[in-house]
Structure formats: structure tokens, C-alpha cells
Scaffold this motif. Structure first.
Motif, PDB file in Angstrom:
ATOM      1  N   ARG A 123     -11.447  -2.221  -5.577  1.00  0.00           N
ATOM      2  CA  ARG A 123     -11.625  -0.803  -5.252  1.00  0.00           C
ATOM      3  C   ARG A 123     -10.660  -0.355  -4.161  1.00  0.00           C
ATOM      4  O   ARG A 123     -10.024   0.684  -4.267  1.00  0.00           O
ATOM      5  CB  ARG A 123     -13.064  -0.536  -4.791  1.00  0.00           C
ATOM      6  CG  ARG A 123     -13.989  -0.176  -5.906  1.00  0.00           C
ATOM      7  CD  ARG A 123     -15.338   0.306  -5.375  1.00  0.00           C
ATOM      8  NE  ARG A 123     -16.386  -0.320  -6.140  1.00  0.00           N
ATOM      9  CZ  ARG A 123     -17.009  -1.448  -5.822  1.00  0.00           C
ATOM     10  NH1 ARG A 123     -16.740  -2.070  -4.728  1.00  0.00           N
ATOM     11  NH2 ARG A 123     -17.924  -1.943  -6.606  1.00  0.00           N
ATOM     12  N   GLU A 124     -10.579  -1.157  -3.101  1.00  0.00           N
ATOM     13  CA  GLU A 124      -9.717  -0.798  -1.975  1.00  0.00           C
ATOM     14  C   GLU A 124      -8.255  -0.728  -2.393  1.00  0.00           C
ATOM     15  O   GLU A 124      -7.545   0.209  -2.030  1.00  0.00           O
ATOM     16  CB  GLU A 124      -9.890  -1.797  -0.841  1.00  0.00           C
ATOM     17  CG  GLU A 124     -11.238  -1.703  -0.158  1.00  0.00           C
ATOM     18  CD  GLU A 124     -11.512  -2.852   0.807  1.00  0.00           C
ATOM     19  OE1 GLU A 124     -10.638  -3.732   0.964  1.00  0.00           O
ATOM     20  OE2 GLU A 124     -12.605  -2.863   1.394  1.00  0.00           O
ATOM     21  N   VAL A 125      -7.798  -1.706  -3.152  1.00  0.00           N
ATOM     22  CA  VAL A 125      -6.398  -1.736  -3.567  1.00  0.00           C
ATOM     23  C   VAL A 125      -6.117  -0.633  -4.583  1.00  0.00           C
ATOM     24  O   VAL A 125      -5.113   0.076  -4.488  1.00  0.00           O
ATOM     25  CB  VAL A 125      -6.019  -3.124  -4.145  1.00  0.00           C
ATOM     26  CG1 VAL A 125      -4.620  -3.104  -4.737  1.00  0.00           C
ATOM     27  CG2 VAL A 125      -6.114  -4.191  -3.072  1.00  0.00           C
ATOM     28  N   ALA A 126      -7.005  -0.467  -5.559  1.00  0.00           N
ATOM     29  CA  ALA A 126      -6.782   0.528  -6.614  1.00  0.00           C
ATOM     30  C   ALA A 126      -6.751   1.947  -6.064  1.00  0.00           C
ATOM     31  O   ALA A 126      -5.998   2.785  -6.542  1.00  0.00           O
ATOM     32  CB  ALA A 126      -7.853   0.406  -7.691  1.00  0.00           C
ATOM     33  N   PHE A 127      -7.546   2.203  -5.041  1.00  0.00           N
ATOM     34  CA  PHE A 127      -7.612   3.555  -4.490  1.00  0.00           C
ATOM     35  C   PHE A 127      -6.710   3.760  -3.291  1.00  0.00           C
ATOM     36  O   PHE A 127      -6.850   4.715  -2.546  1.00  0.00           O
ATOM     37  CB  PHE A 127      -9.056   3.934  -4.170  1.00  0.00           C
ATOM     38  CG  PHE A 127      -9.881   4.113  -5.415  1.00  0.00           C
ATOM     39  CD1 PHE A 127      -9.562   5.082  -6.353  1.00  0.00           C
ATOM     40  CD2 PHE A 127     -10.953   3.287  -5.664  1.00  0.00           C
ATOM     41  CE1 PHE A 127     -10.306   5.245  -7.507  1.00  0.00           C
ATOM     42  CE2 PHE A 127     -11.715   3.440  -6.816  1.00  0.00           C
ATOM     43  CZ  PHE A 127     -11.389   4.424  -7.736  1.00  0.00           C
ATOM     44  N   GLY A 128      -5.775   2.827  -3.090  1.00  0.00           N
ATOM     45  CA  GLY A 128      -4.710   3.093  -2.147  1.00  0.00           C
ATOM     46  C   GLY A 128      -4.812   2.512  -0.763  1.00  0.00           C
ATOM     47  O   GLY A 128      -3.981   2.843   0.073  1.00  0.00           O
ATOM     48  N   ALA A 129      -5.773   1.674  -0.463  1.00  0.00           N
ATOM     49  CA  ALA A 129      -5.824   1.053   0.860  1.00  0.00           C
ATOM     50  C   ALA A 129      -4.767  -0.045   0.921  1.00  0.00           C
ATOM     51  O   ALA A 129      -4.741  -0.940   0.092  1.00  0.00           O
ATOM     52  CB  ALA A 129      -7.210   0.472   1.135  1.00  0.00           C
ATOM     53  N   GLY A 130      -3.866   0.040   1.848  1.00  0.00           N
ATOM     54  CA  GLY A 130      -2.849  -0.998   2.006  1.00  0.00           C
ATOM     55  C   GLY A 130      -1.578  -0.705   1.236  1.00  0.00           C
ATOM     56  O   GLY A 130      -1.477   0.252   0.484  1.00  0.00           O
ATOM     57  N   LYS A 131      -0.591  -1.545   1.421  1.00  0.00           N
ATOM     58  CA  LYS A 131       0.723  -1.405   0.799  1.00  0.00           C
ATOM     59  C   LYS A 131       0.648  -1.884  -0.654  1.00  0.00           C
ATOM     60  O   LYS A 131      -0.009  -2.857  -0.960  1.00  0.00           O
ATOM     61  CB  LYS A 131       1.743  -2.250   1.575  1.00  0.00           C
ATOM     62  CG  LYS A 131       3.166  -2.107   1.094  1.00  0.00           C
ATOM     63  CD  LYS A 131       4.095  -2.947   1.959  1.00  0.00           C
ATOM     64  CE  LYS A 131       5.532  -2.788   1.538  1.00  0.00           C
ATOM     65  NZ  LYS A 131       5.816  -3.200   0.191  1.00  0.00           N
ATOM     66  N   VAL A 132       1.348  -1.179  -1.529  1.00  0.00           N
ATOM     67  CA  VAL A 132       1.349  -1.566  -2.936  1.00  0.00           C
ATOM     68  C   VAL A 132       2.690  -2.174  -3.311  1.00  0.00           C
ATOM     69  O   VAL A 132       3.722  -1.856  -2.739  1.00  0.00           O
ATOM     70  CB  VAL A 132       1.038  -0.364  -3.859  1.00  0.00           C
ATOM     71  CG1 VAL A 132      -0.343   0.171  -3.589  1.00  0.00           C
ATOM     72  CG2 VAL A 132       2.067   0.732  -3.732  1.00  0.00           C
ATOM     73  N   ALA A 133       2.665  -3.072  -4.283  1.00  0.00           N
ATOM     74  CA  ALA A 133       3.878  -3.757  -4.735  1.00  0.00           C
ATOM     75  C   ALA A 133       4.646  -2.926  -5.745  1.00  0.00           C
ATOM     76  O   ALA A 133       5.853  -3.051  -5.873  1.00  0.00           O
ATOM     77  CB  ALA A 133       3.519  -5.111  -5.348  1.00  0.00           C
ATOM     78  N   ILE A 134       3.930  -2.077  -6.472  1.00  0.00           N
ATOM     79  CA  ILE A 134       4.570  -1.256  -7.500  1.00  0.00           C
ATOM     80  C   ILE A 134       3.856   0.088  -7.537  1.00  0.00           C
ATOM     81  O   ILE A 134       2.635   0.142  -7.486  1.00  0.00           O
ATOM     82  CB  ILE A 134       4.532  -1.966  -8.879  1.00  0.00           C
ATOM     83  CG1 ILE A 134       5.326  -1.187  -9.917  1.00  0.00           C
ATOM     84  CG2 ILE A 134       3.136  -2.237  -9.330  1.00  0.00           C
ATOM     85  CD1 ILE A 134       5.561  -1.940 -11.207  1.00  0.00           C
TER      86      ILE A 134
END
Length: 99
Positions: A73-84
Motif C-alpha cells: 500500500r505504501e509503495v503503490a500510493f507513493g510513499a518513498g522513492k520509486v524505481a520506475i
């Protein structure tokens, strides 16, 4: 049977090779398409959970197995740096944005 199957664009998997295991999306499909899980949460919620996990793995850029639900949830909704970025993923998949 398993109602969830993923077909990930080859260009996208090439871009992320060595960071996302080739069977990661199969593992996500098996986890969230498990008949017991689907009967417990329903097909719509199982499909949503699988899609969220797949999106999170792509955004994170490194997954060997499905992510824990909170992390997904955190990664999908934009928490933190994304690789792509979403735009890069769509471009690699051959999807042109609608204008």
C-alpha cells in the motif's frame, strides 16, 4: 482454478531484470488467486490486492516475492522513492497516454 493471471510486458521485465524475479508475478497471482483467499475476500478484492501488489513491486523496482500488504500500500500510493514512474511503465508496455 486461479482467476488471477498476469501478463507483464517483456520490455518492462527487461528493464527491471535482476531486480524483480521472473516468477514474482506468478507468486502474486498464486497468493491472491488462491481459492481460499478469493472465497474469503471476494474476486474483486482479491484482484485489487493482486494489482496493488504488482504495482508496488514495479514501483519499488525490486521484488523476489509478493510484498507484505502494508508495504505494498505504501509503495503503490507513493510513499518513498520509486524505481520506475508510471509513465515509464506505460511506455515500456507500449501503452500510449490518452490526451
Amino acid at each position: 482454478g486461479n482467476p488471477l493471471r498476469f501478463s507483464v510486458a517483456s520490455k518492462l521485465t527487461e528493464k527491471l531484470q535482476y531486480r524483480i524475479a521472473s516468477d514474482t508475478f506468478s507468486k502474486i497471482s498464486l497468493k491472491f488467486g488462491d481459492p481460499v483467499f478469493v472465497s474469503r475476500v471476494g474476486e474483486a478484492d482479491a484482484a485489487s490486492a493482486a494489482a496493488l501488489n504488482a504495482i508496488a513491486c514495479l514501483r519499488k523496482g525490486a521484488c523476489m516475492q509478493p510484498l507484505p500488504e502494508q508495504e505494498a500500500r505504501e509503495v503503490a500510493f507513493g510513499a518513498g522513492k520509486v524505481a520506475i514512474s508510471t509513465a515509464e511503465a506505460l511506455e515500456a508496455a507500449g501503452v500510449k497516454p490518452q490526451r
